[in-house]
Design an enzyme around this catalytic site. Structure first.
Site, PDB file in Angstrom:
ATOM      1  N   VAL A 216      25.974  86.924  40.398  1.00  0.00           N
ATOM      2  CA  VAL A 216      24.751  86.287  39.914  1.00  0.00           C
ATOM      3  C   VAL A 216      23.547  86.644  40.786  1.00  0.00           C
ATOM      4  O   VAL A 216      22.462  86.103  40.591  1.00  0.00           O
ATOM      5  CB  VAL A 216      24.906  84.751  39.854  1.00  0.00           C
ATOM      6  CG1 VAL A 216      25.931  84.362  38.805  1.00  0.00           C
ATOM      7  CG2 VAL A 216      25.261  84.167  41.214  1.00  0.00           C
ATOM      8  N   HIS A 217      23.723  87.564  41.753  1.00  0.00           N
ATOM      9  CA  HIS A 217      22.590  88.004  42.554  1.00  0.00           C
ATOM     10  C   HIS A 217      21.635  88.818  41.686  1.00  0.00           C
ATOM     11  O   HIS A 217      22.067  89.619  40.840  1.00  0.00           O
ATOM     12  CB  HIS A 217      23.067  88.860  43.724  1.00  0.00           C
ATOM     13  CG  HIS A 217      23.868  88.104  44.739  1.00  0.00           C
ATOM     14  ND1 HIS A 217      23.548  88.090  46.071  1.00  0.00           N
ATOM     15  CD2 HIS A 217      24.981  87.330  44.610  1.00  0.00           C
ATOM     16  CE1 HIS A 217      24.425  87.346  46.731  1.00  0.00           C
ATOM     17  NE2 HIS A 217      25.308  86.885  45.856  1.00  0.00           N
TER      18      HIS A 217
ATOM     19  N   ASN B  56      36.864  88.453  44.657  1.00  0.00           N
ATOM     20  CA  ASN B  56      35.700  88.289  43.777  1.00  0.00           C
ATOM     21  C   ASN B  56      34.595  89.271  44.155  1.00  0.00           C
ATOM     22  O   ASN B  56      34.282  89.448  45.334  1.00  0.00           O
ATOM     23  CB  ASN B  56      35.163  86.863  43.855  1.00  0.00           C
ATOM     24  CG  ASN B  56      36.138  85.837  43.334  1.00  0.00           C
ATOM     25  OD1 ASN B  56      36.582  84.949  44.049  1.00  0.00           O
ATOM     26  ND2 ASN B  56      36.499  85.956  42.066  1.00  0.00           N
ATOM     27  N   ALA B  57      33.993  89.895  43.154  1.00  0.00           N
ATOM     28  CA  ALA B  57      32.851  90.799  43.337  1.00  0.00           C
ATOM     29  C   ALA B  57      33.162  91.937  44.302  1.00  0.00           C
ATOM     30  O   ALA B  57      32.350  92.298  45.153  1.00  0.00           O
ATOM     31  CB  ALA B  57      31.609  90.027  43.786  1.00  0.00           C
TER      32      ALA B  57
ATOM     33  N   ARG C 248      46.441 103.365  42.845  1.00  0.00           N
ATOM     34  CA  ARG C 248      46.033 104.575  43.561  1.00  0.00           C
ATOM     35  C   ARG C 248      44.737 104.403  44.360  1.00  0.00           C
ATOM     36  O   ARG C 248      44.316 105.326  45.040  1.00  0.00           O
ATOM     37  CB  ARG C 248      45.897 105.740  42.579  1.00  0.00           C
ATOM     38  CG  ARG C 248      47.262 106.261  42.104  1.00  0.00           C
ATOM     39  CD  ARG C 248      47.145 107.364  41.081  1.00  0.00           C
ATOM     40  NE  ARG C 248      46.604 106.885  39.821  1.00  0.00           N
ATOM     41  CZ  ARG C 248      47.329 106.269  38.881  1.00  0.00           C
ATOM     42  NH1 ARG C 248      48.632 106.059  39.086  1.00  0.00           N
ATOM     43  NH2 ARG C 248      46.790 105.860  37.764  1.00  0.00           N
TER      44      ARG C 248
ATOM     45  N   ASP D 228      31.599  78.227  48.893  1.00  0.00           N
ATOM     46  CA  ASP D 228      30.577  78.904  48.090  1.00  0.00           C
ATOM     47  C   ASP D 228      29.793  77.851  47.307  1.00  0.00           C
ATOM     48  O   ASP D 228      29.419  78.054  46.155  1.00  0.00           O
ATOM     49  CB  ASP D 228      31.200  79.938  47.152  1.00  0.00           C
ATOM     50  CG  ASP D 228      30.200  80.967  46.636  1.00  0.00           C
ATOM     51  OD1 ASP D 228      29.108  81.070  47.214  1.00  0.00           O
ATOM     52  OD2 ASP D 228      30.512  81.648  45.638  1.00  0.00           O
TER      53      ASP D 228
ATOM     54  N   LEU E 265      30.646  82.689  36.309  1.00  0.00           N
ATOM     55  CA  LEU E 265      30.701  81.840  37.491  1.00  0.00           C
ATOM     56  C   LEU E 265      29.486  82.090  38.385  1.00  0.00           C
ATOM     57  O   LEU E 265      29.052  83.230  38.557  1.00  0.00           O
ATOM     58  CB  LEU E 265      31.980  82.110  38.278  1.00  0.00           C
ATOM     59  CG  LEU E 265      33.283  81.579  37.666  1.00  0.00           C
ATOM     60  CD1 LEU E 265      34.484  82.165  38.391  1.00  0.00           C
ATOM     61  CD2 LEU E 265      33.329  80.053  37.721  1.00  0.00           C
TER      62      LEU E 265
END
Length: 395
Positions: A144-145, A221-222, A229, A274, A307
């Site tokens: 969400v940045h 996350n992110a 591989r 967070d 989210l």
């Protein structure tokens, strides 16, 4: 309360960060722990506060990723007053120290955040420094940045970050988006560096770790996912005994099976919230840099359903470790206190109950981790039902 008085806090169970002690007391002098002793061995003349029957007393929780709380978003209000309100909102959940977190924003907001932390630390011992989550991130993993604020570091950023001396500076970045030597430069200036919002390969991650990167922000996350591989950052984190990785244990950000896998890694897992403004607040909606965020079924989400941080707090994260992941309570508590203290380089003053450590403690019911009291530098707050005052004396 007289911060210089010598007094004790006693509990049926004291967990010192390593082991349990039955019917034990923590002796406090000023802001520090002076001793641990059996309750029965306390001098009759010493003032003693007994936590509720059956409650555990443990090191206070340390949350290194706090975007807001008490209906305040740090990005929107990078001020000393906002920091005090955020810290107070999280204290009722056992958080005795935290890193306020500024997500990707303008240079002006970054400077304001650095200034606010510098101004407040002398009077708010629960504020340990600052976490800058961005702006040096991968545009492929923005979460969400805001993409327009994501950028590569410039010379003035080096000067801005290198000059911060007020406390711990944690910088979350994508190593593949920063120039060679930038991570080493931050580390040499005293900062802690964490990988996050990144598409770094396994090799790029290992190279960043060689420069001094030791953290991983909200693991899984992110970031580039673990695959057959291309092991990516996740494998690099789980295989290194020198890595510390934050995890959001809310049942939404990461599946419990993946969290359980991370708990079995050789690195050091850390619980993070967070947290967004609803934690410790009353509002179910807030503005995040122009986007409207709503709490839906306990999750903070954009209008599109993505989210956006979380509405969990550390006490619930500890509880979820026990109930969702099947961890022993002692292990969950270490992930909420000892490990983050060590990651921040504060493992000799925070994260344990031992002589010489700061008297940061939480008393809670071990069945549901509901917090009754929290101590920050020896100062007690009372959160039991029916308590009308915060910051009561120890009598």
């Amino acid at each position: 309360m007289n911060g210089c008085s010598r007094h004790a806090v006693a509990a049926d169970v004291v967990f010192d960060g390593e082991k349990k002690h039955d019917d034990c007391a923590v002796v406090i002098e000023g802001q520090q722990i002076a001793a641990l002793t059996r309750r029965s061995d306390l001098p009759s003349s010493m003032e003693v506060y007994n936590v509720p029957q059956g409650a555990w007393l443990a090191p206070g929780f340390i949350d290194i990723q706090v975007n807001g709380g008490g209906d305040v978003l740090f990005n929107a209000h990078p001020t000393p007053a906002a920091l005090a309100k955020i810290a107070q909102a999280h204290r009722r959940y056992g958080v005795t120290s935290l890193l306020p977190t500024l997500i990707t924003d303008s240079d002006e907001a970054m400077a304001a955040a650095l200034g606010a932390v510098s101004a407040v630390m002398a009077r708010e011992p629960g504020i340990l420094g600052l976490h800058l989550e961005g702006p040096f991130l991968s545009p492929q993993k923005p979460g969400v940045h805001r993409r327009e604020f994501i950028r590569r570091p410039q010379p003035h950023h080096r000067q801005m970050l290198g000059a911060f001396r007020a406390g711990v500076l944690l910088v979350t970045l994508a190593p593949e988006e920063t120039p060679d030597g930038f991570i080493a430069e931050l580390v040499a200036a005293g900062a802690k560096v964490s990988l996050g919002h990144s598409m770094a390969t396994y090799e790029e991650t290992r190279a960043a770790m060689a420069e001094g990167l030791t953290g991983f922000t909200h693991l899984f996350n992110a970031m580039r996912p673990l695959s057959a591989r291309e092991p990516g950052p996740v494998a690099a984190a789980l295989e290194s005994p020198h890595a510390y990785y934050g995890m959001i244990v809310d049942g939404e950000h990461v599946a419990p099976a993946m969290l359980g896998l991370a708990m079995r890694g050789v690195g050091r897992p850390m619980l993070v919230s967070d947290a967004m403004p609803p934690v410790g607040g009353i509002k179910a909606e807030f503005d995040l840099l122009g986007a409207r965020i709503m709490v839906r079924d306990g999750s903070c989400r954009t209008q599109e359903g993505a989210l956006a941080g979380s509405s969990i707090e550390m006490a619930s994260a500890v509880r979820n470790c026990v109930r969702l992941l099947g961890l022993p309570l002692e292990q969950a508590l270490r992930c909420a206190s000892c490990h983050p203290a060590e990651f921040l380089g504060l493992g000799r003053s925070l994260g344990r109950l031992a002589p010489g450590y700061r008297a940061d403690m939480a008393a809670f019911d071990p069945t549901d981790i509901s917090v009754s009291n929290a101590w920050v530098a020896g100062e007690r707050s009372d959160y039991r039902r029916g308590a009308s005052l915060v910051g009561l004396s120890h009598s």
